[in-house]
Design a protein around this motif. Sequence first.
Motif, PDB file in Angstrom:
ATOM      1  N   GLY A 101       0.824  -1.200   0.000  1.00 41.57           N
ATOM      2  CA  GLY A 101       0.000   0.000   0.000  1.00 41.57           C
ATOM      3  C   GLY A 101       0.856   1.248   0.000  1.00 41.57           C
ATOM      4  N   ALA A 102       0.247   2.361  -0.347  1.00 41.71           N
ATOM      5  CA  ALA A 102       0.942   3.649  -0.332  1.00 41.71           C
ATOM      6  C   ALA A 102       0.159   4.627   0.532  1.00 41.71           C
ATOM      7  N   VAL A 103       0.880   5.485   1.237  1.00 39.17           N
ATOM      8  CA  VAL A 103       0.230   6.468   2.103  1.00 39.17           C
ATOM      9  C   VAL A 103       0.991   7.790   2.008  1.00 39.17           C
ATOM     10  N   GLU A 104       0.254   8.893   2.082  1.00 35.90           N
ATOM     11  CA  GLU A 104       0.918  10.189   2.112  1.00 35.90           C
ATOM     12  C   GLU A 104       1.793  10.286   3.363  1.00 35.90           C
ATOM     13  N   LYS A 105       2.984  10.819   3.230  1.00 36.31           N
ATOM     14  CA  LYS A 105       3.917  10.907   4.354  1.00 36.31           C
ATOM     15  C   LYS A 105       3.290  11.625   5.542  1.00 36.31           C
ATOM     16  N   SER A 106       2.478  12.645   5.267  1.00 34.74           N
ATOM     17  CA  SER A 106       1.863  13.430   6.341  1.00 34.74           C
ATOM     18  C   SER A 106       0.816  12.626   7.119  1.00 34.74           C
ATOM     19  N   LYS A 107       0.359  11.510   6.545  1.00 33.26           N
ATOM     20  CA  LYS A 107      -0.688  10.718   7.186  1.00 33.26           C
ATOM     21  C   LYS A 107      -0.174   9.428   7.818  1.00 33.26           C
ATOM     22  N   ILE A 108       1.135   9.239   7.788  1.00 36.53           N
ATOM     23  CA  ILE A 108       1.704   8.018   8.370  1.00 36.53           C
ATOM     24  C   ILE A 108       1.469   7.998   9.875  1.00 36.53           C
ATOM     25  N   ILE A 109       0.983   6.877  10.368  1.00 33.45           N
ATOM     26  CA  ILE A 109       0.795   6.693  11.811  1.00 33.45           C
ATOM     27  C   ILE A 109       1.970   5.855  12.306  1.00 33.45           C
ATOM     28  N   ASP A 110       2.906   6.496  12.993  1.00 34.28           N
ATOM     29  CA  ASP A 110       4.133   5.806  13.394  1.00 34.28           C
ATOM     30  C   ASP A 110       4.304   5.689  14.908  1.00 34.28           C
ATOM     31  N   GLY A 111       3.307   6.099  15.661  1.00 31.42           N
ATOM     32  CA  GLY A 111       3.380   5.959  17.110  1.00 31.42           C
ATOM     33  C   GLY A 111       4.081   7.091  17.837  1.00 31.42           C
ATOM     34  N   THR A 112       4.649   8.031  17.114  1.00 30.63           N
ATOM     35  CA  THR A 112       5.413   9.092  17.781  1.00 30.63           C
ATOM     36  C   THR A 112       4.525  10.043  18.571  1.00 30.63           C
ATOM     37  N   LYS A 113       3.228  10.073  18.289  1.00 30.48           N
ATOM     38  CA  LYS A 113       2.325  10.976  19.006  1.00 30.48           C
ATOM     39  C   LYS A 113       1.709  10.322  20.252  1.00 30.48           C
ATOM     40  N   ILE A 114       1.978   9.043  20.463  1.00 34.68           N
ATOM     41  CA  ILE A 114       1.434   8.357  21.635  1.00 34.68           C
ATOM     42  C   ILE A 114       2.070   8.941  22.898  1.00 34.68           C
ATOM     43  N   ALA A 115       1.233   9.199  23.916  1.00 39.71           N
ATOM     44  CA  ALA A 115       1.708   9.840  25.139  1.00 39.71           C
ATOM     45  C   ALA A 115       1.019   9.232  26.364  1.00 39.71           C
ATOM     46  N   PRO A 116       1.612   9.410  27.556  1.00 36.37           N
ATOM     47  CA  PRO A 116       0.959   8.931  28.774  1.00 36.37           C
ATOM     48  C   PRO A 116      -0.463   9.461  28.889  1.00 36.37           C
ATOM     49  N   GLY A 117      -1.380   8.590  29.311  1.00 35.16           N
ATOM     50  CA  GLY A 117      -2.779   8.965  29.425  1.00 35.16           C
ATOM     51  C   GLY A 117      -3.623   8.518  28.253  1.00 35.16           C
ATOM     52  N   ASP A 118      -2.985   8.199  27.129  1.00 36.58           N
ATOM     53  CA  ASP A 118      -3.741   7.701  25.977  1.00 36.58           C
ATOM     54  C   ASP A 118      -4.386   6.356  26.308  1.00 36.58           C
ATOM     55  N   VAL A 119      -5.440   6.041  25.571  1.00 39.34           N
ATOM     56  CA  VAL A 119      -6.239   4.843  25.848  1.00 39.34           C
ATOM     57  C   VAL A 119      -5.979   3.776  24.789  1.00 39.34           C
ATOM     58  N   VAL A 120      -5.862   2.536  25.242  1.00 40.40           N
ATOM     59  CA  VAL A 120      -5.700   1.395  24.338  1.00 40.40           C
ATOM     60  C   VAL A 120      -7.050   0.697  24.199  1.00 40.40           C
ATOM     61  N   LEU A 121      -7.574   0.663  22.978  1.00 39.88           N
ATOM     62  CA  LEU A 121      -8.822  -0.032  22.693  1.00 39.88           C
ATOM     63  C   LEU A 121      -8.507  -1.378  22.059  1.00 39.88           C
ATOM     64  N   GLY A 122      -9.298  -2.380  22.398  1.00 35.22           N
ATOM     65  CA  GLY A 122      -9.117  -3.700  21.824  1.00 35.22           C
ATOM     66  C   GLY A 122     -10.326  -4.107  21.004  1.00 35.22           C
ATOM     67  N   LEU A 123     -10.098  -4.533  19.764  1.00 35.48           N
ATOM     68  CA  LEU A 123     -11.166  -5.019  18.904  1.00 35.48           C
ATOM     69  C   LEU A 123     -11.157  -6.546  18.940  1.00 35.48           C
ATOM     70  N   ALA A 124     -12.322  -7.124  19.136  1.00 39.17           N
ATOM     71  CA  ALA A 124     -12.422  -8.570  19.308  1.00 39.17           C
ATOM     72  C   ALA A 124     -11.928  -9.322  18.079  1.00 39.17           C
ATOM     73  N   SER A 125     -11.263 -10.435  18.326  1.00 38.87           N
ATOM     74  CA  SER A 125     -10.829 -11.323  17.247  1.00 38.87           C
ATOM     75  C   SER A 125     -11.943 -12.310  16.929  1.00 38.87           C
ATOM     76  N   SER A 126     -11.812 -12.967  15.792  1.00 36.67           N
ATOM     77  CA  SER A 126     -12.787 -13.991  15.415  1.00 36.67           C
ATOM     78  C   SER A 126     -12.328 -15.372  15.842  1.00 36.67           C
ATOM     79  N   GLY A 127     -11.087 -15.479  16.270  1.00 39.69           N
ATOM     80  CA  GLY A 127     -10.521 -16.774  16.662  1.00 39.69           C
ATOM     81  C   GLY A 127      -9.029 -16.634  16.842  1.00 39.69           C
ATOM     82  N   ALA A 128      -8.294 -17.681  16.515  1.00 42.37           N
ATOM     83  CA  ALA A 128      -6.844 -17.668  16.715  1.00 42.37           C
ATOM     84  C   ALA A 128      -6.114 -16.823  15.666  1.00 42.37           C
ATOM     85  N   HIS A 129      -6.796 -16.438  14.595  1.00 39.63           N
ATOM     86  CA  HIS A 129      -6.220 -15.555  13.569  1.00 39.63           C
ATOM     87  C   HIS A 129      -4.913 -16.092  12.984  1.00 39.63           C
ATOM     88  N   SER A 130      -4.873 -17.364  12.699  1.00 36.45           N
ATOM     89  CA  SER A 130      -3.737 -17.977  11.991  1.00 36.45           C
ATOM     90  C   SER A 130      -2.432 -17.928  12.768  1.00 36.45           C
TER      91      SER A 130
END
Length: 204
Positions: free
Chosen positions: A21-50
């Motif tokens: 895939g290709a993404v605009e450099k300005s839209k890359i999500i690289d984790g550098t903006k993650i900071a203390p206090g941020d929330v981790v959400l979990g999306l349910a899996s359908s199973g063991a996922h290979s």
Amino acid sequence: TAEMPSMYPAGEYDLAGFAVGAVEKSKIIDGTKIAPGDVVLGLASSGAHSNGYSLVRKIIEVAKPDLEGDFHGRKLADVLMEPTRIYVKPLLALMESMEVKGMVHITGGGLVENIPRVLQAGLVAELDGKSWTMPPLFQWLQLHGGVADAEMHRVFNCGIGMTVIVSKENADAAVAQLTAAGETVSRIGTIRARVGDEHQTIVV
């Protein structure tokens, strides 16, 4: 390539494909903006996922279950072989509506080895193991395999197939949007400062 011992008889081989895939450099999500206090959400899996199937097969070898037998209303074999859930459409929509600071697909390495991929060295994701219910499949595997909690979190997704990290202010809206899109979402943890050289994902 994946390690899949004893899966292919002599003379057979695995043919795999991939997409780029290709993404605009300005839209890359690289984790550098993650900071203390941020929330981790979990999306349910359908199973063991290979992932973790070498251990799954070992447990089946030892437990010798009836793979055609009933397992919570389905055949155990069908539950074990449930296809991997794909999250791309709801996550693309979420990224359009708010800032998503990090996303982690929970693959081989489970929760504890995948989430650190998006964290800066001074951060920890502290997860509440009671914030989501481990599906019956993983409970069965743990029971019949005698697998410790730490090993379960290292090998399997334990019911969380994708994690999304957003600001505390956006967490409620993110949960609402993902739920409306058909996902089962749990607040599974928060980001905090790292103490010493502790592991970057802790399940408490």
